[in-house]
Design a protein around this motif. Sequence first.
Motif, PDB file in Angstrom:
ATOM      1  N   ASN A   1      40.578 -10.552  -1.797  1.00 22.55           N
ATOM      2  CA  ASN A   1      40.134 -10.375  -3.177  1.00 22.55           C
ATOM      3  C   ASN A   1      38.770 -11.024  -3.347  1.00 22.55           C
ATOM      4  O   ASN A   1      37.753 -10.468  -2.946  1.00 22.55           O
ATOM      5  CB  ASN A   1      41.199 -10.968  -4.119  1.00 22.55           C
ATOM      6  N   VAL A   2      38.751 -12.252  -3.846  1.00 24.04           N
ATOM      7  CA  VAL A   2      37.448 -12.837  -4.182  1.00 24.04           C
ATOM      8  C   VAL A   2      36.608 -13.095  -2.935  1.00 24.04           C
ATOM      9  O   VAL A   2      35.383 -13.008  -2.977  1.00 24.04           O
ATOM     10  CB  VAL A   2      37.625 -14.101  -5.060  1.00 24.04           C
ATOM     11  N   LEU A   3      37.233 -13.404  -1.797  1.00 19.79           N
ATOM     12  CA  LEU A   3      36.456 -13.595  -0.573  1.00 19.79           C
ATOM     13  C   LEU A   3      36.522 -12.370   0.332  1.00 19.79           C
ATOM     14  O   LEU A   3      36.099 -12.398   1.488  1.00 19.79           O
ATOM     15  CB  LEU A   3      36.923 -14.849   0.180  1.00 19.79           C
ATOM     16  N   GLY A   4      37.088 -11.288  -0.202  1.00 15.41           N
ATOM     17  CA  GLY A   4      37.179 -10.052   0.577  1.00 15.41           C
ATOM     18  C   GLY A   4      36.379  -8.937  -0.069  1.00 15.41           C
ATOM     19  O   GLY A   4      35.348  -9.189  -0.700  1.00 15.41           O
ATOM     20  N   GLY A   5      36.900  -7.733   0.057  1.00 19.53           N
ATOM     21  CA  GLY A   5      36.166  -6.560  -0.435  1.00 19.53           C
ATOM     22  C   GLY A   5      35.736  -6.671  -1.891  1.00 19.53           C
ATOM     23  O   GLY A   5      34.586  -6.387  -2.220  1.00 19.53           O
ATOM     24  N   ASN A   6      36.649  -7.127  -2.766  1.00 19.63           N
ATOM     25  CA  ASN A   6      36.297  -7.176  -4.188  1.00 19.63           C
ATOM     26  C   ASN A   6      35.159  -8.145  -4.470  1.00 19.63           C
ATOM     27  O   ASN A   6      34.214  -7.826  -5.192  1.00 19.63           O
ATOM     28  CB  ASN A   6      37.508  -7.609  -5.019  1.00 19.63           C
ATOM     29  N   GLY A   7      35.281  -9.347  -3.923  1.00 17.81           N
ATOM     30  CA  GLY A   7      34.260 -10.358  -4.163  1.00 17.81           C
ATOM     31  C   GLY A   7      32.922  -9.934  -3.578  1.00 17.81           C
ATOM     32  O   GLY A   7      31.873 -10.080  -4.220  1.00 17.81           O
ATOM     33  N   LEU A   8      32.965  -9.379  -2.356  1.00 16.07           N
ATOM     34  CA  LEU A   8      31.717  -8.990  -1.698  1.00 16.07           C
ATOM     35  C   LEU A   8      31.078  -7.787  -2.397  1.00 16.07           C
ATOM     36  O   LEU A   8      29.854  -7.714  -2.532  1.00 16.07           O
ATOM     37  CB  LEU A   8      31.983  -8.686  -0.221  1.00 16.07           C
ATOM     38  N   THR A   9      31.926  -6.862  -2.863  1.00 14.17           N
ATOM     39  CA  THR A   9      31.407  -5.701  -3.594  1.00 14.17           C
ATOM     40  C   THR A   9      30.744  -6.156  -4.895  1.00 14.17           C
ATOM     41  O   THR A   9      29.649  -5.709  -5.247  1.00 14.17           O
ATOM     42  CB  THR A   9      32.558  -4.718  -3.886  1.00 14.17           C
ATOM     43  N   ALA A  10      31.415  -7.056  -5.604  1.00 17.25           N
ATOM     44  CA  ALA A  10      30.841  -7.584  -6.843  1.00 17.25           C
ATOM     45  C   ALA A  10      29.533  -8.319  -6.553  1.00 17.25           C
ATOM     46  O   ALA A  10      28.526  -8.136  -7.246  1.00 17.25           O
ATOM     47  CB  ALA A  10      31.840  -8.522  -7.523  1.00 17.25           C
ATOM     48  N   TYR A  11      29.547  -9.128  -5.501  1.00 18.95           N
ATOM     49  CA  TYR A  11      28.396  -9.973  -5.168  1.00 18.95           C
ATOM     50  C   TYR A  11      27.158  -9.139  -4.820  1.00 18.95           C
ATOM     51  O   TYR A  11      26.097  -9.287  -5.425  1.00 18.95           O
ATOM     52  CB  TYR A  11      28.777 -10.881  -3.994  1.00 18.95           C
TER      53      TYR A  11
ATOM     54  N   LEU B   1      30.252 -13.583 -12.140  1.00 18.77           N
ATOM     55  CA  LEU B   1      29.040 -13.814 -11.346  1.00 18.77           C
ATOM     56  C   LEU B   1      27.789 -13.657 -12.210  1.00 18.77           C
ATOM     57  O   LEU B   1      26.803 -14.371 -12.033  1.00 18.77           O
ATOM     58  CB  LEU B   1      28.973 -12.850 -10.155  1.00 18.77           C
ATOM     59  N   ALA B   2      27.852 -12.723 -13.159  1.00 19.99           N
ATOM     60  CA  ALA B   2      26.704 -12.528 -14.056  1.00 19.99           C
ATOM     61  C   ALA B   2      26.528 -13.748 -14.956  1.00 19.99           C
ATOM     62  O   ALA B   2      25.398 -14.197 -15.205  1.00 19.99           O
ATOM     63  CB  ALA B   2      26.884 -11.256 -14.885  1.00 19.99           C
TER      64      ALA B   2
END
Lengths: 344, 344
Positions: A132-142, A173-174
């Motif tokens: 999640n936050v350290l995987g696809g979702n977090g990286l996509t958001a980042y 993140l924003a």
Amino acid sequence: MSLPQTQQQILLARRPKGVPVAEDFALATGPVPQVESVGPGQVLVRQIYLSLDPAIRGWMNESRSYLPPIALGAPVRSGTLSQVVHSTVPEWQPGDLCQALAAWEEYSLVPAQQLMGKITKVPGIPLSSMLNVLGGNGLTAYFGLYDVGQPKAGETVLVSAAAGGVGSIVGQLAKLRGCRVVGLTGSDDKCEWLCGELGFDAALNYKTANLSQQLKDVCPNGVDVFFDNVGGELLDLVLPRLALRGRVVVCGAISEINRTEPGPGLRNVMQLMAKRARMEGFVTLDYADRYAAARDELAGYVREGALKTRDEIVDGIEHAPAHLLRLFSGDHRGKLMVKVADPS
Amino acid sequence: MSLPQTQQQILLARRPKGVPVAEDFALATGPVPQVESVGPGQVLVRQIYLSLDPAIRGWMNESRSYLPPIALGAPVRSGTLSQVVHSTVPEWQPGDLCQALAAWEEYSLVPAQQLMGKITKVPGIPLSSMLNVLGGNGLTAYFGLYDVGQPKAGETVLVSAAAGGVGSIVGQLAKLRGCRVVGLTGSDDKCEWLCGELGFDAALNYKTANLSQQLKDVCPNGVDVFFDNVGGELLDLVLPRLALRGRVVVCGAISEINRTEPGPGLRNVMQLMAKRARMEGFVTLDYADRYAAARDELAGYVREGALKTRDEIVDGIEHAPAHLLRLFSGDHRGKLMVKVADPS
């Protein structure tokens, strides 16, 4: 190590028409690939968590996207957090945890190139967060927000599907970059969660009347960055609200993914001209060489309490189809996952 | 200096429905503003050339775009090349040549801020080119292609309305950067002109059958930069042909400008995602501080013979409406202009 002979699998029983339903899936019993059968370049993995993402819906269609479709009668495929059981390639050793693209079954034989990076447990952060936050979702958001959207302090960032796995991280993140953050989501409850728990400045329920006017009221100076997970009519409604030099991060189009008939099409794209605005797509995989640094930064925010995420986990692979359907009914917050097994 | 008392004017007689027709305009006789009537901050100019551009069509509608609409019964407005007759501001002296936004009449009183830069004749280049290759068209092509499109040597650049004022310059500028250039235009004759005279590598008549397949054949590696002047269905047809990291320069939408009913909308914008592609709008005025350098570069190309342009000039303000209508019938090549008077 001795493996069981049979395992549960979730198969694609038929191609969904529109929104997937339970009958599109079938629970089956299949053979477990044994250690002797691992060929050159292959790795035998055991699934720990399945990641439930809109992309799966696309792979259920017959048409090829950036990956081939899931074959009818074959196990459904998704991102997973998996553990290596046996390997013929030196980079992977038994016990290694990895992100993978793998089948909905307990044990899978996968080509080593489908293992997308080793996972190192991060102290103080649950293993599921690695999807999640350290995987696809977090990286996509980042990367989507910071690299494509390039928000500056004081700017207004609008996020759609704001209570979802990616959107809820984007908004936070924003805020961390000093932006004013507005979320679009599908219920008043989720609006409250975004503003109360996650620190969004405002949230609008896109099912309420007169969204266009409400958006104007809430973003009186326009939208500098629109991080869009929804597409279609919602995107078209936001385009006229872009600020000068606004940026639309085209992350997803969950509104379009279950369509059986083509939607009305976007009528407001020409707004980009007078606004000197841009719309840009991206694929998180392109940033693989920066994953480690991004994960460090994200883990820091999580530890400080500045980035809150929710892992909505259900236990047992047999519940995967029902849990996946929640993705499209919009009654979830954060990231949907299925726990298949405990790591050894 | 003594001025005539009356002059010819071209008025907006009614708002066009769809494609403008002759009856939307009226030829009238009006008073000439006299030197005594020039107020503070005002300049009295004489039109030398009128520039005929798609933007005029937008100003004929009732809705406000980035400029207010042309009032019913008032003279049509366009970009012009004008000469100062009398001025109350020190920056402008009688005899100065300027680019302006002015009325379709011989003499106009304009606020100094509508004078958009002094024109210095460039040796060896006709004065009319100051409205074309060294004016709006050349600068739009230059900044749109080079700054927004950012073409690299070896890339494929596709241009729509390729035989038009902007498109014909875009294609040649792309060749000068070492790109492969493909034009989209509306007749076989114009295709020949693009390839034979202007050095395009290929050109397709978008009225012929199976354009999508032809585009695939002519751009087998996809389109790296699409410089789009047409919008609508043509843009939608090109989106699936974008190469990885392709860029769409949103310059205009002449296909949409005369619509009375909304078009079908864009269905292929989500192609931006998998292609990591971007669509971006721009306004040439934003680059005003770099006009001088760009004009020098463009003038150099013209003198070397590396950049050919066509000024399609008709003499006499009374012919302006008929000449403008050619913009929408697509039977012209290069830039349409009306000569109103010789400079003194």
